[in-house]
Design an enzyme around this catalytic site. Structure first.
Site, PDB file in Angstrom:
ATOM      1  N   HIS A  21      33.377  29.359  28.727  1.00 22.61           N
ATOM      2  CA  HIS A  21      34.742  30.121  28.522  1.00 22.61           C
ATOM      3  C   HIS A  21      34.534  30.493  26.622  1.00 22.61           C
ATOM      4  CE1 HIS A  21      35.936  25.393  26.226  1.00 22.61           C
ATOM      5  NE2 HIS A  21      34.954  26.695  25.302  1.00 22.61           N
ATOM      6  N   ASN A  22      34.912  31.927  26.793  1.00 18.77           N
ATOM      7  CA  ASN A  22      34.940  32.171  26.176  1.00 18.77           C
ATOM      8  C   ASN A  22      33.521  33.422  25.310  1.00 18.77           C
ATOM      9  OD1 ASN A  22      37.499  31.414  25.627  1.00 18.77           O
ATOM     10  ND2 ASN A  22      36.868  30.723  23.991  1.00 18.77           N
TER      11      ASN A  22
END
Length: 343
Positions: A251-252
Site C-alpha cells: 500500500h501507498n
C-alpha cells in the site's frame, strides 16, 4: 512463423514499409520480395525479417538467409554482401516496432457474452468486449475498445481507460486505470493493503485501507502480480511502467514513469521509486524508502536504505555495486586463505 491459431498475423509488407515503421534506413541489396514474418537469425529465410543486437551472434551473419536483417551501423560493416539490411542505432527497438506490425494487438470483439454479468449503472464505451463469466459491477466505467477477458472481475465504480486488456481471472477494484493498460491473467489490483496495529494483550487490529490504486497509461502488469490499494494516500503506478509476473506492491507505493520491475520483486508499503528505476528479479525493498530516478537494483538485492538517483546497487544488504563486488572478492580470498591453513 507465429501460429495464426493463437496470434494475430498481419502483412506481408514491403521493406520500405517496415523501414518507415522502424524509423530505420535500408542498405545493401534490395530484398527479393515481400516480407511475411520475423524469425531468429539462424532460422530466417528469404521472406523473414531478423535482427542482430548481440555481437556474439556476429559469426552467424555470414550464413544468414533472411530477407532483411536489422542491425547497427557498426555491425552493418561486417554484414555479407548478399544480405539486405535495415540499419538502426537501436536495432532491438526497430525489431520491436516491426514485430508489432506483423503481430498487432488483438482488437476487441464488441459485445457482452451471454454468460457475463454486467450490473445496472455500468458505463461501457464503444466496442468494449466482455468475455464469458466476467463480472462488471455497478458504477464501473470501461473505455472504448477495452477487453474484459473470461472470469475477470471489475469491482464497483472502478474506472478503466480506452484499449485496455483485463486478463482472464483478474480482479480490479478501488482503481483508476489510464489508457492501453494490459493487466495479465490472475492479477489482483486494489485489495486491502497489509495494515494493522498489534498489541500482545489484544492481538492484531486491522486498519481500514481507504486509498485507491491509480495507474497511468501504457502500463503492463504481469501475471499473478498483486497491487494493494493505499491505506489513505493512493498507490500510484506511473505511465509506461513494465511490471513482470509475481510482483507485489504494498500500500501507498509510488512508481514513477517507465519503471521496470522484474519477476518476484516485493516493494513494501510507502516506498517511492523515481522515474525509470529498474529492479531485477527477486529484489526486496523495505518500506518508507526513496529510490532515486534511474537507479538500478541487481537481482536478489535486499534494499533497506534510500538509493541515490542513477546509482547501481546490489547485494544484501544492498550497497553500491562496486562495494558489493569488493565484498564478494574479499570473502572469496578469506575462504581460500582458510582452506590453505593447516587443520
Amino acid at each position: 512463423m507465429a501460429d495464426p491459431r493463437f496470434f494475430e498475423v498481419a502483412g506481408p509488407f514491403t521493406a520500405q514499409e517496415l523501414a518507415e515503421a522502424a524509423n530505420a534506413a535500408l542498405a545493401g541489396p534490395a530484398p527479393a520480395g515481400l516480407l511475411s514474418a520475423v524469425a531468429p537469425i539462424d532460422a530466417a529465410g528469404p521472406g523473414d525479417v531478423t535482427f542482430l543486437n548481440n555481437r556474439s551472434y556476429l559469426p552467424r551473419l555470414a550464413e544468414c538467409r533472411a530477407g532483411l536483417c536489422i542491425l547497427s551501423p557498426a555491425d552493418a560493416e561486417r554484414a555479407p554482401a548478399h544480405l539486405p539490411l535495415l540499419v538502426s542505432p537501436a536495432p532491438y527497438m526497430a525489431y520491436a516496432r516491426i514485430s508489432r506490425r506483423f503481430h498487432p494487438p488483438r482488437p476487441a470483439s464488441p459485445g457482452v457474452h451471454p454468460r457475463a454479468v454486467v450490473e445496472d449503472g455500468v458505463e461501457l464505451g464503444s466496442g468494449v468486449e466482455v468475455g464469458p463469466g466476467a463480472v462488471v459491477m455497478a458504477g464501473a466505467r470501461i473505455g472504448d475498445g477495452s477487453i474484459i477477458q473470461a472470469n475477470a472481475v471489475i469491482d464497483r465504480n472502478t474506472v478503466i481507460g480506452r484499449n485496455c486488456v483485463i486478463g482472464a481471472g483478474a480482479y480490479v477494484g478501488f482503481a483508476i486505470l489510464g489508457d492501453r493498460v494490459y493487466v495479465y491473467t490472475g492479477v489482483r489490483i486494489g485489495q486491502d493493503g497489509f495494515g494493522f496495529a498489534s498489541d500482545p494483550a489484544v492481538g492484531h487490529v486491522r486498519i481500514p485501507q481507504v486509498g485507491r490504486v491509480v495507474i497511468g497509461s501504457d502500463v503492463e502488469i504481469g501475471a499473478n502480480s498483486t497491487i494493494d490499494r493505499g491505506a489513505g494516500p493512493d498507490t500510484i503506478i506511473g505511465d509506461g511502467c513494465m511490471i513482470d509476473n509475481l510482483v507485489t506492491l504494498g500500500h501507498n507505493v509510488r512508481l514513477g514513469r517507465g519503471c521496470v520491475i522484474v519477476a518476484q520483486v516485493g516493494i513494501s508499503g510507502s516506498t517511492v521509486l523515481g522515474d525509470f528505476v529498474v529492479a531485477g528479479g527477486q529484489v526486496g525493498i523495505a518500506g518508507h524508502l526513496n529510490i532515486g530516478a534511474g537507479a538500478q537494483l541487481a537481482a536478489k538485492s535486499g534494499v533497506i536504505t534510500d538509493v541515490p538517483a542513477r546509482a547501481v546497487w546490489g547485494g544484501y544488504p544492498a550497497v553500491p555495486v562496486r562495494d558489493w563486488h569488493r565484498q564478494s572478492v574479499t570473502l572469496a580470498k578469506l575462504i581460500r586463505r582458510r582452506d590453505r591453513e593447516p587443520k
